[in-house]
Design an enzyme around this catalytic site. Structure first.
Site, mmCIF file in Angstrom:
data_model
loop_
_atom_site.group_PDB
_atom_site.id
_atom_site.type_symbol
_atom_site.label_atom_id
_atom_site.label_comp_id
_atom_site.label_asym_id
_atom_site.label_seq_id
_atom_site.Cartn_x
_atom_site.Cartn_y
_atom_site.Cartn_z
ATOM 1 N N THR A 1 0.825 -1.198 0.000
ATOM 2 C CA THR A 1 0.000 0.000 0.000
ATOM 3 C C THR A 1 0.865 1.256 0.000
ATOM 4 O O THR A 1 1.967 1.252 0.553
ATOM 5 C CB THR A 1 -0.954 -0.027 1.219
ATOM 6 N N SER B 1 -0.667 3.468 10.319
ATOM 7 C CA SER B 1 -1.467 2.682 11.284
ATOM 8 C C SER B 1 -0.799 1.318 11.487
ATOM 9 O O SER B 1 0.116 0.948 10.737
ATOM 10 C CB SER B 1 -2.878 2.440 10.728
ATOM 11 N N TYR C 1 -2.158 -1.413 10.724
ATOM 12 C CA TYR C 1 -2.395 -2.134 9.462
ATOM 13 C C TYR C 1 -1.294 -1.822 8.462
ATOM 14 O O TYR C 1 -0.670 -2.731 7.892
ATOM 15 C CB TYR C 1 -3.770 -1.757 8.871
ATOM 16 N N HIS C 2 -1.043 -0.513 8.233
ATOM 17 C CA HIS C 2 -0.032 -0.147 7.239
ATOM 18 C C HIS C 2 1.344 -0.692 7.658
ATOM 19 O O HIS C 2 2.146 -1.082 6.811
ATOM 20 C CB HIS C 2 0.018 1.380 7.065
ATOM 21 N N LYS D 1 2.053 -4.139 6.453
ATOM 22 C CA LYS D 1 2.476 -4.202 5.046
ATOM 23 C C LYS D 1 3.977 -3.933 4.920
ATOM 24 O O LYS D 1 4.635 -4.480 4.035
ATOM 25 C CB LYS D 1 1.712 -3.167 4.224
ATOM 26 N N GLU E 1 -2.351 12.019 12.015
ATOM 27 C CA GLU E 1 -1.734 12.050 10.682
ATOM 28 C C GLU E 1 -1.507 13.509 10.314
ATOM 29 O O GLU E 1 -2.132 14.403 10.894
ATOM 30 C CB GLU E 1 -2.675 11.387 9.657
HETATM 31 P P1 NAD Z 1 -11.005 -7.111 1.291
HETATM 32 O O1 NAD Z 1 -11.019 -7.070 2.773
HETATM 33 O O2 NAD Z 1 -12.252 -6.791 0.561
HETATM 34 O O3 NAD Z 1 -10.500 -8.547 0.793
HETATM 35 C C1 NAD Z 1 -9.495 -9.268 1.436
HETATM 36 C C2 NAD Z 1 -9.917 -10.737 1.428
HETATM 37 O O4 NAD Z 1 -8.877 -11.517 2.054
HETATM 38 C C3 NAD Z 1 -11.189 -10.989 2.219
HETATM 39 O O5 NAD Z 1 -12.142 -11.652 1.424
HETATM 40 C C4 NAD Z 1 -10.744 -11.839 3.403
HETATM 41 O O6 NAD Z 1 -11.717 -12.790 3.805
HETATM 42 C C5 NAD Z 1 -9.478 -12.494 2.870
HETATM 43 N N1 NAD Z 1 -8.522 -12.852 3.919
HETATM 44 C C6 NAD Z 1 -8.025 -12.063 4.898
HETATM 45 N N2 NAD Z 1 -7.188 -12.763 5.678
HETATM 46 C C7 NAD Z 1 -7.136 -14.018 5.177
HETATM 47 C C8 NAD Z 1 -6.437 -15.195 5.542
HETATM 48 N N3 NAD Z 1 -5.648 -15.231 6.615
HETATM 49 N N4 NAD Z 1 -6.614 -16.303 4.792
HETATM 50 C C9 NAD Z 1 -7.454 -16.304 3.719
HETATM 51 N N5 NAD Z 1 -8.133 -15.208 3.330
HETATM 52 C C10 NAD Z 1 -7.976 -14.079 4.055
HETATM 53 O O7 NAD Z 1 -9.818 -6.151 0.823
HETATM 54 P P2 NAD Z 1 -9.557 -5.448 -0.592
HETATM 55 O O8 NAD Z 1 -10.041 -4.050 -0.507
HETATM 56 O O9 NAD Z 1 -10.025 -6.326 -1.685
HETATM 57 O O10 NAD Z 1 -7.974 -5.380 -0.594
HETATM 58 C C11 NAD Z 1 -7.202 -6.470 -1.110
HETATM 59 C C12 NAD Z 1 -5.735 -6.223 -0.828
HETATM 60 O O11 NAD Z 1 -5.319 -5.011 -1.448
HETATM 61 C C13 NAD Z 1 -5.405 -6.088 0.651
HETATM 62 O O12 NAD Z 1 -4.176 -6.720 0.920
HETATM 63 C C14 NAD Z 1 -5.269 -4.594 0.850
HETATM 64 O O13 NAD Z 1 -4.383 -4.299 1.910
HETATM 65 C C15 NAD Z 1 -4.718 -4.152 -0.488
HETATM 66 N N6 NAD Z 1 -5.086 -2.759 -0.807
HETATM 67 C C16 NAD Z 1 -6.398 -2.408 -0.915
HETATM 68 C C17 NAD Z 1 -6.734 -1.093 -1.247
HETATM 69 C C18 NAD Z 1 -8.156 -0.635 -1.365
HETATM 70 O O14 NAD Z 1 -8.382 0.567 -1.598
HETATM 71 N N7 NAD Z 1 -9.151 -1.516 -1.240
HETATM 72 C C19 NAD Z 1 -5.702 -0.169 -1.482
HETATM 73 C C20 NAD Z 1 -4.374 -0.569 -1.340
HETATM 74 C C21 NAD Z 1 -4.080 -1.876 -1.023
HETATM 75 N N1 USQ Z 2 -11.016 10.240 5.944
HETATM 76 C C1 USQ Z 2 -11.884 11.339 6.012
HETATM 77 N N2 USQ Z 2 -13.208 11.104 6.147
HETATM 78 C C2 USQ Z 2 -13.728 9.856 6.205
HETATM 79 C C3 USQ Z 2 -12.855 8.741 6.119
HETATM 80 C C4 USQ Z 2 -11.497 8.971 5.990
HETATM 81 O O1 USQ Z 2 -11.445 12.492 5.962
HETATM 82 O O2 USQ Z 2 -14.977 9.744 6.338
HETATM 83 C C5 USQ Z 2 -9.558 10.491 5.747
HETATM 84 C C6 USQ Z 2 -8.584 9.769 6.669
HETATM 85 O O3 USQ Z 2 -8.390 10.472 7.879
HETATM 86 C C7 USQ Z 2 -7.317 9.725 5.799
HETATM 87 C C8 USQ Z 2 -7.846 9.650 4.373
HETATM 88 O O4 USQ Z 2 -9.237 10.032 4.445
HETATM 89 O O5 USQ Z 2 -6.616 10.934 5.908
HETATM 90 C C9 USQ Z 2 -7.718 8.290 3.740
HETATM 91 O O6 USQ Z 2 -8.456 7.348 4.520
HETATM 92 P P1 USQ Z 2 -9.185 6.112 3.810
HETATM 93 O O7 USQ Z 2 -10.019 5.438 4.849
HETATM 94 O O8 USQ Z 2 -9.825 6.557 2.550
HETATM 95 O O9 USQ Z 2 -7.938 5.210 3.374
HETATM 96 P P2 USQ Z 2 -6.887 4.407 4.247
HETATM 97 O O10 USQ Z 2 -7.231 4.334 5.669
HETATM 98 O O11 USQ Z 2 -5.532 4.950 3.900
HETATM 99 O O12 USQ Z 2 -7.025 2.924 3.687
HETATM 100 C C10 USQ Z 2 -7.474 2.616 2.365
HETATM 101 C C11 USQ Z 2 -7.745 1.120 2.328
HETATM 102 C C12 USQ Z 2 -6.454 0.357 2.617
HETATM 103 C C13 USQ Z 2 -5.379 0.792 1.632
HETATM 104 C C14 USQ Z 2 -5.197 2.304 1.641
HETATM 105 C C15 USQ Z 2 -4.317 2.775 0.501
HETATM 106 O O13 USQ Z 2 -8.733 0.798 3.302
HETATM 107 O O14 USQ Z 2 -6.686 -1.039 2.482
HETATM 108 O O15 USQ Z 2 -4.155 0.176 1.970
HETATM 109 O O16 USQ Z 2 -6.459 2.951 1.425
HETATM 110 S S1 USQ Z 2 -3.278 4.098 0.985
HETATM 111 O O17 USQ Z 2 -4.103 5.161 1.572
HETATM 112 O O18 USQ Z 2 -2.585 4.551 -0.194
HETATM 113 O O19 USQ Z 2 -2.358 3.569 1.983
#
Ligand code: NAD
Ligand code: USQ
Length: 415
Positions: free
Chosen positions: A146, A181, A183-184, A187, A330
């Site tokens: 990410t 976070s 979470y991040h 990664k 942040e």
């Molecule tokens: P999502 O939560 O919709 O999908 C993730 C899937 O992985 C889920 O279906 C969950 O059940 C499965 N999973 C989680 N842990 C598991 C495990 N231990 N074993 C088997 N399955 C498991 O998420 P998404 O939005 O589709 O994101 C997919 C990937 O892309 C993630 O790694 C996320 O960090 C990354 N990512 C997403 C975004 C975004 O904007 N959605 C942005 C950047 C990176």
């Molecule tokens: N934010 C608002 N209002 C809201 C929700 C969020 O202002 O109602 C703000 C947050 O404080 C933050 C920004 O929007 O500053 C981004 O938050 P987000 O929830 O849109 O995104 P983030 O938490 O960064 O996570 C999402 C996905 C995650 C992925 C990430 C990509 O959930 O899986 O890894 O985007 S990135 O941001 O490039 O790391």
């Protein structure tokens, strides 16, 4: 027979459209998920705006409509034996890894959620590295990282590596990371472990530092409502852009956290499909840990809120933008210039938010407005400062919370 791939996390927002996209391109797809995302929804009382079908229904319908088979396996990446068996059975050319806990707020709810996130993500990824080593180290790992791994440094963000001169010497090293976070941070640990596997085991890996993904329609999801992918909008799983569009469409306030100068990279779901396909079709070399910054445009939250607001006004709405006290810790005003040329150089043809916001996001939202839950859409429930005192779940569900805690403890105790 087509080329074999495994999609991990294939029940998720990106994983499900990706599995269909690769299947349509002629790949033989094994799709793996353990359903944890659906459990986390039950635990917190959250729900996708767009109804989603079960994996069984999705796979059966895909076969009926496309004549292509997706082979489904219910496997937890933290269960090494099961994961190894699936990788050995399929012996793919590439594995696309989405299977992680992906919400920053979820990881900040409490100590237990931070531990659960990091155990699930880091141990799952490490198990995958060992499964690839055991089956065939030449399998190309395409891993979703990410952009938030980098944070918001006051210098340009490079694609994974930076050349540093120090005391008269120079080296090219992994770019420094300042994640947003727990979470991040998971990664970042994954990235380090993958980089190490490339160095010591000659792995080939592509680590995609992806920005925020938006949109829900791909040519495959549009074939039938039961092939649709999820659309999250609550304050735990919904991204700012998803929340802003639903807030605007449903006549609620658009909730910017803090000053709104927070800048992030964004890309259309269809471009995610294209980027990952490009990565698979142009594999990393043996021993190479290739890092791409996967996004097409960058916006700050004020720009995003204005864009959504203008699109909603065109559709006859009158949204109001409000600035809430920021629940996250942040930077709210900062420099941001992240490089993202590698995928464009490999042929990516981007979609742009201004062209697709109305058709690919607002129209979808309008079709499901009756399912919007104002409690989920409203104020955020998790604060970074509290570290565990938040009332975060909509419906208290002690049975599920206890079940999840027990399984996390079992994973930790077995290591
Ligand atoms: P999502 O939560 O919709 O999908 C993730 C899937 O992985 C889920 O279906 C969950 O059940 C499965 N999973 C989680 N842990 C598991 C495990 N231990 N074993 C088997 N399955 C498991 O998420 P998404 O939005 O589709 O994101 C997919 C990937 O892309 C993630 O790694 C996320 O960090 C990354 N990512 C997403 C975004 C975004 O904007 N959605 C942005 C950047 C990176
Ligand atoms: N934010 C608002 N209002 C809201 C929700 C969020 O202002 O109602 C703000 C947050 O404080 C933050 C920004 O929007 O500053 C981004 O938050 P987000 O929830 O849109 O995104 P983030 O938490 O960064 O996570 C999402 C996905 C995650 C992925 C990430 C990509 O959930 O899986 O890894 O985007 S990135 O941001 O490039 O790391």
């Amino acid at each position: 027979m087509g080329k074999r791939v495994i999609v991990l996390g294939a029940d998720g927002y990106i994983g499900w459209p990706m599995a269909m996209h690769l299947s349509k391109l002629g790949y033989d797809v094994m799709a793996i998920d353990n359903g944890s995302r659906r459990d986390w929804d039950l635990e917190g009382g959250t729900e996708s705006l767009v109804p989603i079908a079960t994996p069984e229904r999705r796979v059966a319908l895909w076969k009926e409509l496309s004549s292509n088979t997706i082979t489904w396996r219910n496997v937890d990446l933290c269960d090494y034996e099961a994961l190894h068996a699936a990788v050995a059975e399929w012996h793919p050319e590439a594995i696309v890894h989405f299977a992680e806990q992906r919400s920053a707020p979820f990881s900040m709810i409490s100590r237990e959620h931070a531990v659960r996130t990091q155990v699930n993500n880091i141990a799952g990824n490490l198990n995958l590295l060992y499964a690839i080593k055991a089956v065939d180290p030449s399998i190309h790992l395409v891993k979703l990282g990410t952009m938030g791994e980098y944070g918001t440094p006051n210098i340009d963000i490079e694609e994974g590596y930076i050349t540093i001169e120090h005391n008269g010497r120079s080296d090219t090293l992994p770019y420094p990371k300042l994640p947003h976070s727990f979470y991040h941070l998971s990664k970042v640990a994954d990235s380090q472990n993958i980089h190490f596997a490339c160095r010591v085991w000659n792995f080939r890996a592509t680590d995609l530092n992806q920005g925020v993904v938006y949109g829900s329609d791909t040519p495959e999801t549009s074939l039938h409502p039961d092939l649709a992918t999820r659309f999250d909008y609550d304050s735990i799983w919904g991204t700012a852009l998803n929340r802003f569009t639903i807030q605007a469409a449903s006549g609620n306030d658009i909730t910017i956290y803090g000053k709104g100068g927070q800048t992030r990279g964004y890309l259309d779901l269809r471009d995610t499909m294209a980027c990952i396909t490009i990565a698979i079709e142009n594999p990393a070399a043996a021993g190479e840990c290739r890092i791409f910054n996967q996004f097409t445009e960058q916006f700050n939250l004020n720009e995003l809120a204005d864009t959504v607001s203008r699109a909603a006004i065109e559709k006859g709405k009158s949204p109001r933008i409000v600035h809430l006290q920021n629940p996250r810790i942040e930077k709210e005003e900062h420099y941001y210039n992240a490089k993202h040329t590698a995928l464009l150089d490999l042929g990516l043809q981007p979609h742009y938010l201004s062209d697709t916001l109305i058709t690919s996001v607002l129209d979808v939202v309008e079709n499901h407005l009756d399912r919007v839950d104002p409690v989920l859409l409203g104020q955020p429930s998790v604060t970074w400062a509290n570290g565990g005192n938040d009332v975060w779940n909509k419906y208290s569900n002690p049975d599920l919370i206890a079940k999840n805690s027990a399984s996390v403890n079992a994973v930790i105790n077995s290591r």
